[in-house]
Design a protein around this motif. Structure first.
Motif, PDB file in Angstrom:
ATOM      1  N   GLY A  66       0.777  -1.227   0.000  1.00  0.00           N
ATOM      2  CA  GLY A  66       0.000   0.000   0.000  1.00  0.00           C
ATOM      3  C   GLY A  66       0.807   1.274   0.000  1.00  0.00           C
ATOM      4  O   GLY A  66       0.263   2.360   0.230  1.00  0.00           O
ATOM      5  N   VAL A  67       2.116   1.174  -0.265  1.00  0.00           N
ATOM      6  CA  VAL A  67       2.969   2.366  -0.307  1.00  0.00           C
ATOM      7  C   VAL A  67       2.778   3.051  -1.659  1.00  0.00           C
ATOM      8  O   VAL A  67       2.969   2.434  -2.716  1.00  0.00           O
ATOM      9  N   GLU A  68       2.420   4.312  -1.639  1.00  0.00           N
ATOM     10  CA  GLU A  68       2.154   5.071  -2.863  1.00  0.00           C
ATOM     11  C   GLU A  68       3.233   6.134  -3.075  1.00  0.00           C
ATOM     12  O   GLU A  68       3.836   6.627  -2.112  1.00  0.00           O
ATOM     13  N   PHE A  69       3.450   6.479  -4.336  1.00  0.00           N
ATOM     14  CA  PHE A  69       4.497   7.434  -4.685  1.00  0.00           C
ATOM     15  C   PHE A  69       3.949   8.542  -5.581  1.00  0.00           C
ATOM     16  O   PHE A  69       3.075   8.313  -6.414  1.00  0.00           O
ATOM     17  N   GLU A  70       4.523   9.726  -5.406  1.00  0.00           N
ATOM     18  CA  GLU A  70       4.136  10.891  -6.217  1.00  0.00           C
ATOM     19  C   GLU A  70       4.919  10.955  -7.514  1.00  0.00           C
ATOM     20  O   GLU A  70       4.457  11.522  -8.502  1.00  0.00           O
ATOM     21  N   VAL A  71       6.142  10.392  -7.508  1.00  0.00           N
ATOM     22  CA  VAL A  71       7.032  10.528  -8.659  1.00  0.00           C
ATOM     23  C   VAL A  71       8.073   9.422  -8.599  1.00  0.00           C
ATOM     24  O   VAL A  71       8.344   8.858  -7.530  1.00  0.00           O
ATOM     25  N   ALA A  72       8.639   9.090  -9.770  1.00  0.00           N
ATOM     26  CA  ALA A  72       9.675   8.056  -9.864  1.00  0.00           C
ATOM     27  C   ALA A  72      10.905   8.639 -10.556  1.00  0.00           C
ATOM     28  O   ALA A  72      10.802   9.564 -11.365  1.00  0.00           O
ATOM     29  N   ALA A  73      12.068   8.088 -10.230  1.00  0.00           N
ATOM     30  CA  ALA A  73      13.311   8.489 -10.896  1.00  0.00           C
ATOM     31  C   ALA A  73      14.288   7.335 -10.830  1.00  0.00           C
ATOM     32  O   ALA A  73      14.212   6.489  -9.924  1.00  0.00           O
ATOM     33  N   GLY A  74      15.219   7.310 -11.756  1.00  0.00           N
ATOM     34  CA  GLY A  74      16.223   6.253 -11.764  1.00  0.00           C
ATOM     35  C   GLY A  74      17.574   6.791 -12.187  1.00  0.00           C
ATOM     36  O   GLY A  74      17.675   7.760 -12.942  1.00  0.00           O
ATOM     37  N   ARG A  87      14.941   6.749   2.776  1.00  0.00           N
ATOM     38  CA  ARG A  87      14.603   5.492   3.448  1.00  0.00           C
ATOM     39  C   ARG A  87      14.839   4.325   2.501  1.00  0.00           C
ATOM     40  O   ARG A  87      14.508   4.396   1.309  1.00  0.00           O
ATOM     41  N   GLY A  88      15.397   3.242   3.038  1.00  0.00           N
ATOM     42  CA  GLY A  88      15.504   2.017   2.269  1.00  0.00           C
ATOM     43  C   GLY A  88      14.179   1.312   2.222  1.00  0.00           C
ATOM     44  O   GLY A  88      13.366   1.422   3.152  1.00  0.00           O
ATOM     45  N   ALA A  89      13.930   0.597   1.130  1.00  0.00           N
ATOM     46  CA  ALA A  89      12.667  -0.118   1.001  1.00  0.00           C
ATOM     47  C   ALA A  89      12.463  -1.119   2.133  1.00  0.00           C
ATOM     48  O   ALA A  89      11.332  -1.360   2.577  1.00  0.00           O
ATOM     49  N   GLY A  90      13.579  -1.692   2.630  1.00  0.00           N
ATOM     50  CA  GLY A  90      13.471  -2.667   3.697  1.00  0.00           C
ATOM     51  C   GLY A  90      12.800  -2.137   4.943  1.00  0.00           C
ATOM     52  O   GLY A  90      12.133  -2.881   5.667  1.00  0.00           O
ATOM     53  N   GLU A  91      12.967  -0.830   5.229  1.00  0.00           N
ATOM     54  CA  GLU A  91      12.324  -0.236   6.400  1.00  0.00           C
ATOM     55  C   GLU A  91      10.805  -0.277   6.282  1.00  0.00           C
ATOM     56  O   GLU A  91      10.087  -0.513   7.259  1.00  0.00           O
ATOM     57  N   LEU A  92      10.317  -0.075   5.067  1.00  0.00           N
ATOM     58  CA  LEU A  92       8.873  -0.060   4.852  1.00  0.00           C
ATOM     59  C   LEU A  92       8.301  -1.459   4.704  1.00  0.00           C
ATOM     60  O   LEU A  92       7.095  -1.660   4.884  1.00  0.00           O
ATOM     61  N   LEU A  93       9.166  -2.416   4.385  1.00  0.00           N
ATOM     62  CA  LEU A  93       8.693  -3.786   4.178  1.00  0.00           C
ATOM     63  C   LEU A  93       8.857  -4.660   5.405  1.00  0.00           C
ATOM     64  O   LEU A  93       8.369  -5.778   5.450  1.00  0.00           O
TER      65      LEU A  93
END
Length: 269
Positions: free
Chosen positions: A56-64, A262-268
């Motif tokens: 359920g994590v949502e994002f406003e924008v993406a970049a790479g 934040r690393g993705a692991g923190e949210l997962l």
């Protein structure tokens, strides 16, 4: 609600375990053989992104960052997983071929003003400033002899990168020409969220803008400083890195004005 951006690392970062739909698509591209390095990095990043969205994590924008722009285009909803995986596999092949034909390398210069790095390399044939990663870190790319001359004229700390070629330099021209053709034929959809171009920091809001940015990125410098500045200007409060290694979060530390990293692991967890 927290205004979040999702960012994807590029070459020099590890791949990782994949499963389910992502693994199925990767195997559809490469069969039972070894997964090419760039595809493994892309696949792991996408796997992490899908896990975040499932939570359920949502994002406003993406970049790479460089290769990570393909994962960002997928995260933005502009490139289907199958199309993106196919393009990344071709990008890996073409860049390996270009590296064999035109060998070179990359060196990160830390603690030197980026303008000074540009001034020095502009006077040396065969080397360019390739990545503007942070106010303290600029990467130079080119032929080994020219690289050696460039770093000898620069202060700061120099770290040779563990990459197979002189990426984002004219030595990649043969690969860039073929990728331009492939991207011109690829199917892009209208994005559901915008993508920030690492070529110039512009906000990309249409399929054709994303296609155009990917078509020029291989020979263009990666301007990650411009990406972070755009996020700050948008009011992004939190940047989540989807991938392994934490490279982009470490770069973020060098910025005075920045979102929380934040690393993705923190949210997962």
């Amino acid at each position: 609600m927290t205004r979040r951006a999702v960012v994807f690392p590029g070459q020099g970062t590890p791949g990782g375990e994949i499963s389910g739909r992502v693994e199925e698509v990767v195997r559809g591209v490469v069969g039972d053989g070894d997964v090419p390095y760039q595809l493994s990095v892309f696949a792991r990043s996408v796997e992490v992104f899908h896990a975040l969205r499932t939570r359920g994590v949502e994002f406003e924008v993406a970049a790479g960052h460089s290769l990570g722009e393909y994962a960002a285009a997928h995260a933005a909803g502009s490139l289907a997983l199958e199309e993106a995986a196919r393009l990344v596999a071709e990008r890996d092949r073409l860049m390996r071929e270009a590296s064999r034909r035109n060998p070179g390398g990359m060196v990160a210069v830390i603690g030197v003003d980026p303008e000074e790095v540009v001034r020095v390399v502009e006077g040396i044939d065969g080397v360019v400033a390739a990545n503007f990663n942070s106010p303290r870190q600029t990467v130079v790319s080119g032929r080994e002899e020219a690289l050696g001359e460039a770093v000898s004229r620069l202060g700061g700390r120099k770290i040779p990168l563990k990459v197979s070629g002189a990426f984002h330099s004219p030595l990649m021209a043969p690969a860039a020409e073929e990728m331009d053709r492939l991207l011109g034929e690829a199917v892009f959809g209208e994005p559901s969220i915008p993508m920030i171009s690492a070529v110039d920091g512009n906000l990309l809001k249409s399929a054709e803008q994303i296609r155009s940015a990917l078509r020029i990125q291989m020979l263009s410098p990666v301007r990650w400083v411009s990406v972070v500045e755009r996020m700050v200007g948008m009011g992004i409060e939190e940047v989540v890195e989807a991938g392994e290694g934490g490279t982009l979060l470490r770069m973020l530390r060098d910025f005075e004005e920045k979102p929380v990293g934040r690393g993705a692991g923190e949210l997962l967890a």
